[in-house]
Scaffold this active site. Sequence first.
Site, PDB file in Angstrom:
ATOM      1  N   CYS A 149       3.148  -4.200  15.013  1.00 20.75           N
ATOM      2  CA  CYS A 149       4.097  -4.764  14.037  1.00 20.75           C
ATOM      3  C   CYS A 149       5.487  -4.999  14.630  1.00 20.75           C
ATOM      4  CB  CYS A 149       4.202  -3.855  12.817  1.00 20.75           C
ATOM      5  SG  CYS A 149       2.638  -3.672  11.983  1.00 20.75           S
ATOM      6  N   HIS A 154      10.221  -1.473   8.266  1.00 13.67           N
ATOM      7  CA  HIS A 154       8.857  -2.013   8.347  1.00 13.67           C
ATOM      8  C   HIS A 154       8.082  -1.399   7.167  1.00 13.67           C
ATOM      9  CE1 HIS A 154       4.854  -2.945   9.470  1.00 13.67           C
ATOM     10  NE2 HIS A 154       4.544  -1.708   9.815  1.00 13.67           N
ATOM     11  N   GLU A 164      -0.715  -9.716  15.856  1.00 17.62           N
ATOM     12  CA  GLU A 164      -1.734  -8.812  16.384  1.00 17.62           C
ATOM     13  C   GLU A 164      -3.085  -9.204  15.805  1.00 17.62           C
ATOM     14  OE1 GLU A 164      -1.608  -4.726  14.739  1.00 17.62           O
ATOM     15  OE2 GLU A 164       0.322  -5.328  13.920  1.00 17.62           O
TER      16      GLU A 164
HETATM   17  P1  HMG Z   1      -4.951   8.612   2.324  1.00 14.82           P
HETATM   18  O1  HMG Z   1      -5.575   9.711   3.072  1.00 14.82           O
HETATM   19  O2  HMG Z   1      -5.852   7.753   1.537  1.00 14.82           O
HETATM   20  O3  HMG Z   1      -3.921   9.052   1.277  1.00 14.82           O
HETATM   21  O4  HMG Z   1      -4.156   7.751   3.395  1.00 14.82           O
HETATM   22  P2  HMG Z   1      -3.190  10.469   0.993  1.00 14.82           P
HETATM   23  O5  HMG Z   1      -4.205  11.452   0.562  1.00 14.82           O
HETATM   24  O6  HMG Z   1      -2.257  10.810   2.127  1.00 14.82           O
HETATM   25  O7  HMG Z   1      -2.367  10.032  -0.262  1.00 14.82           O
HETATM   26  C1  HMG Z   1      -1.370   9.072  -0.146  1.00 14.82           C
HETATM   27  C2  HMG Z   1      -0.253   9.431  -1.113  1.00 14.82           C
HETATM   28  O8  HMG Z   1      -0.758   9.304  -2.455  1.00 14.82           O
HETATM   29  C3  HMG Z   1       0.213  10.886  -0.986  1.00 14.82           C
HETATM   30  O9  HMG Z   1       1.591  10.894  -1.224  1.00 14.82           O
HETATM   31  C4  HMG Z   1      -0.499  11.578  -2.148  1.00 14.82           C
HETATM   32  O10 HMG Z   1       0.175  12.732  -2.616  1.00 14.82           O
HETATM   33  C5  HMG Z   1      -0.454  10.480  -3.195  1.00 14.82           C
HETATM   34  P3  HMG Z   1       2.604  11.308  -0.019  1.00 14.82           P
HETATM   35  O11 HMG Z   1       2.233  12.671   0.404  1.00 14.82           O
HETATM   36  O12 HMG Z   1       2.354  10.291   1.094  1.00 14.82           O
HETATM   37  O13 HMG Z   1       3.963  11.158  -0.648  1.00 14.82           O
HETATM   38  N1  HMG Z   1      -1.479  10.640  -4.252  1.00 14.82           N
HETATM   39  C6  HMG Z   1      -1.247  10.362  -5.539  1.00 14.82           C
HETATM   40  N2  HMG Z   1      -0.146   9.926  -6.193  1.00 14.82           N
HETATM   41  C7  HMG Z   1      -0.238   9.719  -7.547  1.00 14.82           C
HETATM   42  N3  HMG Z   1      -1.376   9.956  -8.253  1.00 14.82           N
HETATM   43  C8  HMG Z   1      -2.498  10.404  -7.627  1.00 14.82           C
HETATM   44  C9  HMG Z   1      -2.452  10.623  -6.220  1.00 14.82           C
HETATM   45  N4  HMG Z   1      -3.368  11.036  -5.319  1.00 14.82           N
HETATM   46  C10 HMG Z   1      -2.752  11.053  -4.111  1.00 14.82           C
HETATM   47  N5  HMG Z   1      -3.600  10.619  -8.341  1.00 14.82           N
HETATM   48  C11 HMG Z   1      -2.707   6.228   4.468  1.00 14.82           C
HETATM   49  C12 HMG Z   1      -2.966   7.018   3.211  1.00 14.82           C
HETATM   50  C13 HMG Z   1      -1.393   5.479   4.334  1.00 14.82           C
HETATM   51  C14 HMG Z   1      -2.612   7.192   5.657  1.00 14.82           C
HETATM   52  C15 HMG Z   1      -3.890   5.227   4.673  1.00 14.82           C
HETATM   53  O14 HMG Z   1      -3.839   4.247   3.671  1.00 14.82           O
HETATM   54  C16 HMG Z   1      -3.887   4.540   6.028  1.00 14.82           C
HETATM   55  O15 HMG Z   1      -4.471   5.036   6.988  1.00 14.82           O
HETATM   56  N6  HMG Z   1      -3.200   3.343   6.140  1.00 14.82           N
HETATM   57  C17 HMG Z   1      -3.147   2.591   7.383  1.00 14.82           C
HETATM   58  C18 HMG Z   1      -2.146   3.167   8.372  1.00 14.82           C
HETATM   59  C19 HMG Z   1      -0.698   2.977   7.929  1.00 14.82           C
HETATM   60  O16 HMG Z   1      -0.376   2.138   7.117  1.00 14.82           O
HETATM   61  N7  HMG Z   1       0.228   3.747   8.535  1.00 14.82           N
HETATM   62  C20 HMG Z   1       1.634   3.610   8.250  1.00 14.82           C
HETATM   63  C21 HMG Z   1       2.518   4.058   9.433  1.00 14.82           C
HETATM   64  S1  HMG Z   1       2.065   3.215  10.954  1.00 14.82           S
HETATM   65  C22 HMG Z   1       2.709   1.612  10.749  1.00 14.82           C
HETATM   66  O17 HMG Z   1       3.490   1.373   9.890  1.00 14.82           O
HETATM   67  C23 HMG Z   1       2.197   0.546  11.672  1.00 14.82           C
HETATM   68  C24 HMG Z   1       1.163  -0.394  11.073  1.00 14.82           C
HETATM   69  O18 HMG Z   1       1.795  -1.336  10.229  1.00 14.82           O
HETATM   70  C25 HMG Z   1       0.363  -1.071  12.181  1.00 14.82           C
HETATM   71  C26 HMG Z   1       1.118  -1.867  13.227  1.00 14.82           C
HETATM   72  O19 HMG Z   1       2.178  -1.493  13.730  1.00 14.82           O
HETATM   73  O20 HMG Z   1       0.562  -2.880  13.626  1.00 14.82           O
HETATM   74  C27 HMG Z   1       0.146   0.340  10.225  1.00 14.82           C
END
Ligand code: HMG
Length: 384
Positions: free
Chosen positions: A109, A231, A77
């Site tokens: 992906c 994945h 991609e």
């Molecule tokens: P975010 O808003 O930065 O993070 O986004 P958050 O506030 O949701 O926190 C993440 C985790 O850290 C949470 O844990 C928090 O509690 C924890 P969870 O509720 O998930 O268990 N946290 C802490 N832990 C320890 N100490 C602390 C602390 N503070 C918070 N101090 C997000 C996170 C993954 C959404 C963001 O990075 C993002 O948008 N990533 C890109 C999208 C993505 O990877 N999506 C995955 C599913 S889709 C997919 O897999 C397809 C993809 O590969 C694309 C394709 O297919 O081509 C992405």
Amino acid sequence: MDIGIDKIGFYTPKKYIDIVELAKARNVDPDKFTIGIGQSKQSVPMQYQDSVTMAAEAADQIISDDDNIGLVIVGTESSVDESKAVAAFLTDLLNLPKNIRAFEIKEACYGATAGLKMAEGYVALNPDKKALVIASDIARYGINTPGEVTQGAGSVAMMVSQNPRILKFDHEEVYMTKNVGDFWRPTFSKTAFARGKFSNQVYVEFFSELWKKYQTDFNQTVNNFDTMLFHIPYTKMGMKALKTLKDETDLDKFAELSEHYQASIKMSREVGNLYTGSLYLGLISYLINGDPKPGEKILMFSYGSGAVGELYSVTIQPEFRRILDSEKIKKVLNNREKISISEYENIFAKDLQNGDSINDSDVFDKFYLREIKESERLYKKIKL
Ligand code: HMG
């Protein structure tokens, strides 16, 4: 006839950033990135690298003269051209035979899984031929975005043949597609757009729906599997899906699945998201860092945003340890150099432009983008 993966190669760029340093630069608690997201390092591709050069690096590790290749598919991609396929560029770089079908597949992906399934059908019809399937991507969300910590880059190459020596496809598979706006990258943008939390939710929903269908269609339960691979966009993600099975099994079985999951994420933790190669990096990591056994059945969850999901099973083959070059793969990870966050930001800001070229002396990989001339990308192989 048994069909499956006969050889696997892996490549990731030789520079990386440290995730604690990234957290500090973004004024984020490092625990959020290392524990909450589950990453330690992130591979950073150089200016001369793209989905073509990385695909060539991974495939070069597994191609041999006696492979009777008839089909080359690149799942990506992060393609480099709207018309010409990454696979077409590879024919020169890898000295591929002329009488092949070579093309590219895109569905986020899911691309490499689509390629593997197509390869399986091709080998079934042409048992004396092999199909080379390569996943190659640069995952980019942008500086200081929520997705930045989940970036990465790399490639996994897989040779599909009859009588495979690493994994056999069991032909037990369920799949689904829905038009979902969880993640996308318009043609004008080099970075992806994501509804991050929504994408997590859709990922888990796809897994749950497919798992229900898999159980019904194939009359199986969690107890039929010692290992489930996912994945891995970041290493905490697959665990969110695995946890949905907690109530369906006893504590010992769940502990075993979790332990195997931990082995499968070791390498992704050091690299980041490979997009379409991530599930297969998880597979490599499990085969190298886990306790895999010949005859063991693995459930594979492939997910591509947009969205397509597939759940399918494979069986580990008796010769896998001898065929998988663990030492070479470990070297790819261990022979890397850390760069600072500002160096990474500089690299991120500078893509090779039309009229630019690269000197051989600035290259420390075998394949590179030498020049963009008249808007055409020209690649070169260095004889190392
Ligand atoms: P975010 O808003 O930065 O993070 O986004 P958050 O506030 O949701 O926190 C993440 C985790 O850290 C949470 O844990 C928090 O509690 C924890 P969870 O509720 O998930 O268990 N946290 C802490 N832990 C320890 N100490 C602390 C602390 N503070 C918070 N101090 C997000 C996170 C993954 C959404 C963001 O990075 C993002 O948008 N990533 C890109 C999208 C993505 O990877 N999506 C995955 C599913 S889709 C997919 O897999 C397809 C993809 O590969 C694309 C394709 O297919 O081509 C992405």
